[in-house]
Design an enzyme around this catalytic site. Structure first.
Site, PDB file in Angstrom:
ATOM      1  N   GLU A   1       0.885  -1.174   0.000  1.00 35.67           N
ATOM      2  CA  GLU A   1       0.000   0.000   0.000  1.00 35.67           C
ATOM      3  C   GLU A   1       0.920   1.219   0.000  1.00 35.67           C
ATOM      4  OE1 GLU A   1      -2.313   0.487   3.602  1.00 35.67           O
ATOM      5  OE2 GLU A   1      -3.746   1.864   2.660  1.00 35.67           O
TER       6      GLU A   1
ATOM      7  N   ASP B   1     -12.397  -1.022   2.125  1.00 41.44           N
ATOM      8  CA  ASP B   1     -11.396  -0.725   3.148  1.00 41.44           C
ATOM      9  C   ASP B   1     -12.017  -0.107   4.409  1.00 41.44           C
ATOM     10  OD1 ASP B   1      -8.838  -0.900   4.144  1.00 41.44           O
ATOM     11  OD2 ASP B   1      -7.983   0.708   2.955  1.00 41.44           O
TER      12      ASP B   1
HETATM   13  N1  HPA Z   1      -3.936   0.021   5.783  1.00 36.18           N
HETATM   14  C1  HPA Z   1      -3.359  -0.281   6.948  1.00 36.18           C
HETATM   15  N2  HPA Z   1      -4.031  -0.369   8.066  1.00 36.18           N
HETATM   16  C2  HPA Z   1      -5.340  -0.127   8.064  1.00 36.18           C
HETATM   17  C3  HPA Z   1      -5.988   0.187   6.896  1.00 36.18           C
HETATM   18  C4  HPA Z   1      -5.257   0.249   5.688  1.00 36.18           C
HETATM   19  O1  HPA Z   1      -5.757   0.505   4.579  1.00 36.18           O
HETATM   20  N3  HPA Z   1      -7.294   0.374   7.225  1.00 36.18           N
HETATM   21  C5  HPA Z   1      -7.406   0.148   8.549  1.00 36.18           C
HETATM   22  N4  HPA Z   1      -6.220  -0.161   9.061  1.00 36.18           N
HETATM   23 ZN    ZN Z   2      -7.123  -2.175   4.828  1.00 33.55          ZN
END
Ligand code: HPA
Ligand code: ZN
Length: 330
Positions: free
Chosen positions: A197, A274
Site C-alpha cells: 500500500e 477498506d
Molecule cells: N492500511 C493499513 N491499516 C489499516 C488500513 C489500511 O488501509 N485500514 C485500517 N487499518
Molecule cells: Zn485495509
C-alpha cells in the site's frame, strides 16, 4: 452502468469494521459511553477527514474506534454495515477487526467478538448474507504483543477464520511477524496481509513468504516484474481499494490507478471499500469510481466480482451457487 454495478452480486474481502464507523454513530457512542473525541459535531468530524497519508488516517481511525466499548456497540456497528451490504447487493463479506485496538483499552476480546458475530449471524438469518471474520494484528506493535493476541484468539477459533496484518506499513515489514504467522498457520488460521500500500514491492514478496493466500492492497506490485509474474501465475488475489488509495494519496488520481491494467494482465484483482466511513463510500461507490475513471467493460466489472468469489474463503459448493448468480446477471 450504474444500474449494472448496483445490481451485480458482489463479494467484499477487504473491510475493516472499525472503518465502517460513520460520524453519526461515533458522536452518539462518544456521548453514550462518556468517551471524549476532539470534535463537537458532524461537520468537525467530516472536516478532519483530509488525509495526507496512511498514518494521518490511522491517527483518526484509532481515535474514532475508542468510542466502541460495549458488546451492543460492536453489534450496532456491524449490523449497520451488513444492512449496507444488503442495500448494495453484497452477498458475502470477509470482515477485518483489530483486536488490539480494543484490548489495549481494557475491552475484553469476548465483548468485541460476541458483538460482531451476533450481527453476522442475524445478517445470515434475516438478509441471507454470508460472512467470515478475520483478526488483524497491528504491525506497529511488537511481534510479542501480536503473539499474545493470537493466543487469546485461540478461544474464538469457531468465530475467527483467519489472521491478517494491518496498520502502519513502512518500517514494519511482514518479516517482523514471521513467528506469529507460522504459529497462526499451525493453529489452522487462513492468512492474509496488507502489503504494497505504502510499502514497496519487497513487502508483498515478504508477505508471500509468510504464507498468505491474499495480498491486501498490493498496489506497488508492478515495481518487480518477477513478483508480478508470481502473482499472475499463482493467481494470488489482490484486494484493492480505489477510494482508500485516492484518499490516502497512494495514487494521485483514479485515472492513474493500476487496477484495470493488472486485471487485464491476468491478475486476480478485486474491488473493496477498506474503511468506507472514512474514504467516501462502500462497495458500489468504489465500483462506480473505477468505472468513471477507467471505463472498464461490463464483462470486466463482472470479472472483478468473479475474482472476489474465487479469492473468498467460501467452500466450493457455495462458490458455485454465487457464481451462477453472477453469471446469470447481465
Ligand atoms: N492500511 C493499513 N491499516 C489499516 C488500513 C489500511 O488501509 N485500514 C485500517 N487499518
Ligand atoms: Zn485495509
Amino acid at each position: 452502468m450504474l444500474h449494472f454495478i448496483h445490481s451485480l452480486p458482489k463479494i467484499e474481502l477487504h473491510l475493516h469494521i472499525e472503518g465502517a464507523l460513520e460520524p453519526e454513530m461515533m458522536l452518539k457512542l462518544s456521548h453514550a459511553n462518556g468517551i471524549p473525541i476532539p470534535y463537537q459535531n458532524l461537520q468537525e468530524i467530516r472536516r478532519a477527514y483530509q488525509f495526507g497519508d496512511l498514518q494521518s488516517f490511522l491517527d483518526l481511525y484509532y481515535a474514532g474506534a475508542s468510542v466502541l466499548c460495549k458488546q451492543e456497540d460492536f453489534f450496532e456497528l456491524t449490523w449497520a454495515y451488513m444492512l449496507r451490504c444488503h442495500q448494495e447487493r453484497v452477498v458475502h463479506t470477509e470482515i477485518f477487526f483489530d483486536p488490539q485496538t480494543h484490548t489495549m483499552r481494557g475491552i475484553p476480546l469476548e465483548t468485541v467478538v460476541r458483538g460482531i458475530t451476533q450481527a453476522l449471524k442475524k445478517a445470515k438469518e434475516e438478509l441471507g448474507i454470508s460472512s467470515y471474520l478475520i483478526a488483524c494484528i497491528l504491525r506497529h506493535l511488537s511481534e510479542e504483543e501480536g503473539m499474545r493476541t493470537l493466543e487469546d484468539l485461540l478461544d474464538f477459533r469457531h468465530e475467527v477464520i483467519g489472521i491478517g496484518l494491518d496498520s502502519s506499513e513502512v518500517g514494519n515489514p511482514p518479516s517482523k511477524f514471521k513467528n506469529l504467522f507460522k504459529r497462526a498457520k499451525e493453529e489452522g488460521f487462513l492468512l492474509v496481509a496488507h502489503a504494497g500500500e505504502e510499502g514497496d514491492s519487497s513487502y508483498i514478496q515478504e508477505a508471500l513468504e509468510l504464507g498468505v493466500c491474499r495480498i491486501d492492497h498490493g498496489v506497488r506490485c508492478e515495481e518487480s516484474l518477477e513478483l508480478l509474474e508470481v502473482l499472475r501465475s499463482r493467481r494470488i488475489p489482490l484486494t484493492m481499494c480505489p477510494l482508500s488509495n485516492y484518499a490516502l494519496k497512494v495514487t494521485p488520481n483514479l485515472k492513474n490507478h493500476n487496477l484495470l491494467r493488472l486485471l487485464r494482465y491476468g491478475l486476480c484483482v478485486t474491488i473493496n471499500s477498506d474503511d468506507p466511513a472514512y474514504f467516501g463510500g462502500y462497495m458500489n461507490a468504489n465500483f462506480e469510481a473505477i468505472a468513471q475513471a477507467l471505463h472498464p467493460a461490463q464483462d470486466e466489472l463482472r470479472q472483478l466480482s468473479l475474482n472476489a468469489l474465487e479469492a473468498s474463503f467460501l467452500p466450493l459448493d457455495q462458490k458455485k451457487e454465487i457464481k451462477a448468480l453472477i453469471l446469470e446477471y447481465s
